[in-house]
Design a protein around this motif. Structure first.
Motif, PDB file in Angstrom:
ATOM      1  N   GLU A 271       9.998  23.921  45.155  1.00 28.94           N
ATOM      2  CA  GLU A 271      11.119  23.347  44.403  1.00 28.94           C
ATOM      3  C   GLU A 271      10.946  21.843  44.224  1.00 28.94           C
ATOM      4  O   GLU A 271      11.210  21.299  43.138  1.00 28.94           O
ATOM      5  N   ALA A 272      10.508  21.154  45.272  1.00 31.14           N
ATOM      6  CA  ALA A 272      10.289  19.710  45.147  1.00 31.14           C
ATOM      7  C   ALA A 272       9.177  19.395  44.152  1.00 31.14           C
ATOM      8  O   ALA A 272       9.301  18.479  43.324  1.00 31.14           O
ATOM      9  N   LEU A 273       8.093  20.156  44.195  1.00 32.93           N
ATOM     10  CA  LEU A 273       7.016  19.952  43.228  1.00 32.93           C
ATOM     11  C   LEU A 273       7.476  20.250  41.809  1.00 32.93           C
ATOM     12  O   LEU A 273       7.127  19.533  40.863  1.00 32.93           O
ATOM     13  N   THR A 274       8.282  21.296  41.641  1.00 32.87           N
ATOM     14  CA  THR A 274       8.748  21.662  40.297  1.00 32.87           C
ATOM     15  C   THR A 274       9.626  20.567  39.715  1.00 32.87           C
ATOM     16  O   THR A 274       9.499  20.218  38.530  1.00 32.87           O
ATOM     17  N   ARG A 275      10.530  20.011  40.516  1.00 30.80           N
ATOM     18  CA  ARG A 275      11.418  18.960  40.005  1.00 30.80           C
ATOM     19  C   ARG A 275      10.631  17.730  39.580  1.00 30.80           C
ATOM     20  O   ARG A 275      10.898  17.157  38.511  1.00 30.80           O
ATOM     21  N   ARG A 276       9.671  17.312  40.392  1.00 34.48           N
ATOM     22  CA  ARG A 276       8.928  16.099  40.041  1.00 34.48           C
ATOM     23  C   ARG A 276       8.035  16.314  38.823  1.00 34.48           C
ATOM     24  O   ARG A 276       7.986  15.469  37.919  1.00 34.48           O
ATOM     25  N   VAL A 277       7.326  17.427  38.759  1.00 36.74           N
ATOM     26  CA  VAL A 277       6.439  17.674  37.622  1.00 36.74           C
ATOM     27  C   VAL A 277       7.252  17.871  36.347  1.00 36.74           C
ATOM     28  O   VAL A 277       6.868  17.406  35.269  1.00 36.74           O
ATOM     29  N   ALA A 278       8.397  18.566  36.448  1.00 33.20           N
ATOM     30  CA  ALA A 278       9.236  18.763  35.261  1.00 33.20           C
ATOM     31  C   ALA A 278       9.776  17.440  34.735  1.00 33.20           C
ATOM     32  O   ALA A 278       9.881  17.237  33.523  1.00 33.20           O
ATOM     33  N   ARG A 279      10.111  16.512  35.632  1.00 33.93           N
ATOM     34  CA  ARG A 279      10.601  15.208  35.183  1.00 33.93           C
ATOM     35  C   ARG A 279       9.506  14.397  34.499  1.00 33.93           C
ATOM     36  O   ARG A 279       9.736  13.753  33.471  1.00 33.93           O
ATOM     37  N   ASP A 280       8.284  14.420  35.073  1.00 30.29           N
ATOM     38  CA  ASP A 280       7.199  13.638  34.483  1.00 30.29           C
ATOM     39  C   ASP A 280       6.687  14.250  33.181  1.00 30.29           C
ATOM     40  O   ASP A 280       6.350  13.526  32.240  1.00 30.29           O
ATOM     41  N   ALA A 281       6.609  15.582  33.123  1.00 31.78           N
ATOM     42  CA  ALA A 281       6.074  16.237  31.928  1.00 31.78           C
ATOM     43  C   ALA A 281       7.112  16.405  30.837  1.00 31.78           C
ATOM     44  O   ALA A 281       6.752  16.663  29.687  1.00 31.78           O
ATOM     45  N   GLY A 282       8.399  16.285  31.161  1.00 32.21           N
ATOM     46  CA  GLY A 282       9.418  16.428  30.124  1.00 32.21           C
ATOM     47  C   GLY A 282       9.393  15.326  29.095  1.00 32.21           C
ATOM     48  O   GLY A 282       9.916  15.504  27.986  1.00 32.21           O
ATOM     49  N   ALA A 283       8.793  14.179  29.431  1.00 30.09           N
ATOM     50  CA  ALA A 283       8.749  13.069  28.474  1.00 30.09           C
ATOM     51  C   ALA A 283       7.877  13.376  27.276  1.00 30.09           C
ATOM     52  O   ALA A 283       8.073  12.791  26.208  1.00 30.09           O
ATOM     53  N   ILE A 284       6.917  14.280  27.412  1.00 36.06           N
ATOM     54  CA  ILE A 284       6.028  14.593  26.291  1.00 36.06           C
ATOM     55  C   ILE A 284       6.321  15.972  25.722  1.00 36.06           C
ATOM     56  O   ILE A 284       5.472  16.552  25.036  1.00 36.06           O
ATOM     57  N   GLY A 285       7.506  16.508  25.991  1.00 43.58           N
ATOM     58  CA  GLY A 285       7.894  17.767  25.369  1.00 43.58           C
ATOM     59  C   GLY A 285       7.404  19.010  26.053  1.00 43.58           C
ATOM     60  O   GLY A 285       7.386  20.076  25.431  1.00 43.58           O
ATOM     61  N   LEU A 286       7.013  18.935  27.328  1.00 38.20           N
ATOM     62  CA  LEU A 286       6.590  20.111  28.077  1.00 38.20           C
ATOM     63  C   LEU A 286       7.737  20.574  28.974  1.00 38.20           C
ATOM     64  O   LEU A 286       8.416  19.756  29.605  1.00 38.20           O
ATOM     65  N   GLU A 287       7.940  21.867  29.053  1.00 34.77           N
ATOM     66  CA  GLU A 287       8.966  22.458  29.901  1.00 34.77           C
ATOM     67  C   GLU A 287       8.280  23.204  31.036  1.00 34.77           C
ATOM     68  O   GLU A 287       7.569  24.187  30.811  1.00 34.77           O
ATOM     69  N   VAL A 288       8.489  22.715  32.254  1.00 34.27           N
ATOM     70  CA  VAL A 288       7.850  23.281  33.447  1.00 34.27           C
ATOM     71  C   VAL A 288       8.884  24.123  34.178  1.00 34.27           C
ATOM     72  O   VAL A 288       9.963  23.636  34.523  1.00 34.27           O
ATOM     73  N   PHE A 289       8.561  25.387  34.426  1.00 34.77           N
ATOM     74  CA  PHE A 289       9.487  26.304  35.077  1.00 34.77           C
ATOM     75  C   PHE A 289       9.215  26.418  36.570  1.00 34.77           C
ATOM     76  O   PHE A 289      10.153  26.570  37.356  1.00 34.77           O
ATOM     77  N   ALA A 290       7.984  26.382  37.007  1.00 37.02           N
ATOM     78  CA  ALA A 290       7.673  26.553  38.420  1.00 37.02           C
ATOM     79  C   ALA A 290       6.315  25.946  38.721  1.00 37.02           C
ATOM     80  O   ALA A 290       5.385  26.040  37.913  1.00 37.02           O
ATOM     81  N   VAL A 291       6.247  25.313  39.889  1.00 33.44           N
ATOM     82  CA  VAL A 291       4.982  24.823  40.448  1.00 33.44           C
ATOM     83  C   VAL A 291       4.953  25.313  41.890  1.00 33.44           C
ATOM     84  O   VAL A 291       5.652  24.782  42.756  1.00 33.44           O
ATOM     85  N   GLN A 292       4.184  26.344  42.152  1.00 34.92           N
ATOM     86  CA  GLN A 292       4.152  26.978  43.464  1.00 34.92           C
ATOM     87  C   GLN A 292       2.755  26.889  44.062  1.00 34.92           C
ATOM     88  O   GLN A 292       1.777  27.234  43.403  1.00 34.92           O
ATOM     89  N   PRO A 293       2.645  26.407  45.314  1.00 35.24           N
ATOM     90  CA  PRO A 293       1.332  26.446  45.996  1.00 35.24           C
ATOM     91  C   PRO A 293       1.003  27.868  46.417  1.00 35.24           C
ATOM     92  O   PRO A 293       1.738  28.492  47.180  1.00 35.24           O
ATOM     93  N   VAL A 294      -0.071  28.420  45.893  1.00 36.09           N
ATOM     94  CA  VAL A 294      -0.457  29.789  46.185  1.00 36.09           C
ATOM     95  C   VAL A 294      -1.506  29.867  47.291  1.00 36.09           C
ATOM     96  O   VAL A 294      -1.698  30.924  47.885  1.00 36.09           O
ATOM     97  N   ARG A 295      -2.190  28.763  47.571  1.00 35.77           N
ATOM     98  CA  ARG A 295      -3.168  28.747  48.653  1.00 35.77           C
ATOM     99  C   ARG A 295      -3.216  27.352  49.257  1.00 35.77           C
ATOM    100  O   ARG A 295      -3.423  26.368  48.541  1.00 35.77           O
ATOM    101  N   VAL A 296      -2.975  27.282  50.553  1.00 27.80           N
ATOM    102  CA  VAL A 296      -2.981  26.015  51.280  1.00 27.80           C
ATOM    103  C   VAL A 296      -3.975  26.145  52.428  1.00 27.80           C
ATOM    104  O   VAL A 296      -3.870  27.066  53.244  1.00 27.80           O
ATOM    105  N   GLU A 297      -4.921  25.260  52.469  1.00 30.61           N
ATOM    106  CA  GLU A 297      -5.929  25.284  53.524  1.00 30.61           C
ATOM    107  C   GLU A 297      -6.289  23.851  53.887  1.00 30.61           C
ATOM    108  O   GLU A 297      -6.046  22.912  53.115  1.00 30.61           O
ATOM    109  N   TYR A 298      -6.828  23.697  55.075  1.00 32.87           N
ATOM    110  CA  TYR A 298      -7.217  22.371  55.524  1.00 32.87           C
ATOM    111  C   TYR A 298      -8.470  21.918  54.780  1.00 32.87           C
ATOM    112  O   TYR A 298      -9.284  22.730  54.320  1.00 32.87           O
ATOM    113  N   ALA A 299      -8.604  20.597  54.688  1.00 33.51           N
ATOM    114  CA  ALA A 299      -9.808  20.032  54.075  1.00 33.51           C
ATOM    115  C   ALA A 299     -11.035  20.413  54.893  1.00 33.51           C
ATOM    116  O   ALA A 299     -10.933  20.683  56.090  1.00 33.51           O
TER     117      ALA A 299
END
Length: 370
Positions: A271-299
């Motif tokens: 949810e936090a990633l979706t809000r930030r990306v939607a705010r930044d990408a909304g300026a150029i006419g993009l509508e972002v519905f979800a940004v979900q991490p599907v795989r998280v692993e250590y470096a």
């Protein structure tokens, strides 16, 4: 008779100033003990009120500027006048009709000039005509017919569902076409096709960090679509690259917890990633519905260090368990021998027996361990 002669001291002249080594420069004497002092002076230094010197020639005290509050980060904006608007198009029938008229005009002009082949005349059942020749009037008719045919057939286009055209003429936005079917668009307009369907994008492993600053690699799934085709196409060079960089910047700012850490949930991070990306990408006419991490692993470097640490912990745990079992076995053996009266041991002999049994049991355990 002793005679005492008093000597009168000679009058001393005026004291001479010390000779300066450097002309026109003033020197200051520094005590020698201050130059070679290693330890701090135990004597307390009296503190007095600080005096701020005045400016030379004005007598005005210097003014200290107060720190200004930090200004909020400006949000990326595009030209407000750049907003999607419908483009002017005609049904495809108009283009077909104009092209057909141009083709018929070419045939008629050829028959009028007398250059139409006899087979075509017979096929079209045209009256026999000797022809007026190719004069200025015939060439003008040819030019008009060809231009009409090219203008009619050249503007035909097919609109598809989920696709749109952004029209541009000489660098100026002329509208967006979202209609489907056979259409006629002005051939002088530059057409850019834009996909307006709901799209999903699976990113490559991107750098991120958790709440403690440990380096991670995150694969994110982004669901988005183009809402304003004018801003997405003309407001930025490449809206897909811009979206990717927005996701990467959000992952660098928002901590992502590794699975099993217990400090946060994947839903809250998404949810936090979706809000930030939607705010930044909304300026150029993009509508972002979800940004979900599907795989998280250590470096890779962190994963290698954690693997070595886990192996060391398991090895230490194994050694502790082996040592505990050996000590229990030695204690049980010595207790049985002494309780049953098989041996009588003093302190020195008991220590030697415990030492020998411990070495024997540890050697036996080491041979059993693969």
């Amino acid at each position: 008779m002793n005679t005492t002669t008093s000597q009168t001291p000679e009058p001393e002249g005026p004291a001479r100033p010390p000779i300066r080594l450097i002309q026109n420069e003033a020197t200051t004497e520094i005590p020698v003990h201050l130059l070679f002092r290693d330890e701090p002076d135990p004597r307390p230094v009296p503190l007095g009120p600080a005096v701020v010197g005045s400016r030379q020639g004005t007598g005005e005290q210097p003014r200290f500027r107060r720190p200004e509050p930090a200004k909020p980060r400006p949000i990326a904006e595009v030209d407000p006048a750049l907003v999607e608007q419908p483009g002017r198009v005609l049904p495809g029938v108009a283009g077909v009709a104009a092209g057909t008229c141009g083709a018929v005009g070419c045939v008629a002009t050829s028959w009028w000039a007398g250059v139409l082949p006899p087979l075509v005349v017979e096929a079209l059942r045209l009256p026999v005509y000797g022809g007026a020749g190719l004069g200025p009037a015939q060439w003008a008719a040819y030019t008009g017919a060809v231009a009409l045919g090219m203008f009619g057939f050249g503007g035909l286009a097919r609109g598809r569902t989920g696709q749109a055209w952004v029209l541009d003429m000489f660098g100026r936005y002329r509208g967006t076409v979202r209609r489907t079917g056979l259409l006629w668009v002005n051939p002088l307009l530059l057409r850019r096709r834009v996909d307006v369907r709901l799209r999903h994008w699976r990113s490559e492993p991107m750098p991120a960090a958790d709440g403690n600053g440990v380096a991670l690699r995150v694969v994110a799934l982004v669901v988005w679509r183009v809402r304003d085709t004018a801003r997405a196409t003309l407001g930025v060079e490449d809206h897909e690259t811009y979206l990717r960089e927005c996701v990467e910047a959000a992952l660098a700012r928002i901590p992502v917890e590794a699975p099993g850490s217990g400090r946060g949930s994947v839903e809250a991070t998404g949810e936090a990633l979706t809000r930030r990306v939607a705010r930044d990408a909304g300026a150029i006419g993009l509508e972002v519905f979800a940004v979900q991490p599907v795989r998280v692993e250590y470096a890779p470097e962190v994963a290698a260090a954690m693997h070595r640490r886990r192996i060391a912990a398991l090895d230490a745990q194994h050694r502790a368990s082996v040592l505990t079992s050996v000590v229990d076995s030695v204690e049980d053996t010595v207790t049985r021998l002494t309780m049953r009266g098989l041996v009588e041991l003093d302190d020195y002999e008991r220590k030697a027996l415990v030492k020998d049994l411990t070495v024997a049991f540890c050697a036996g355990r080491g041979e059993q361990t693969p």
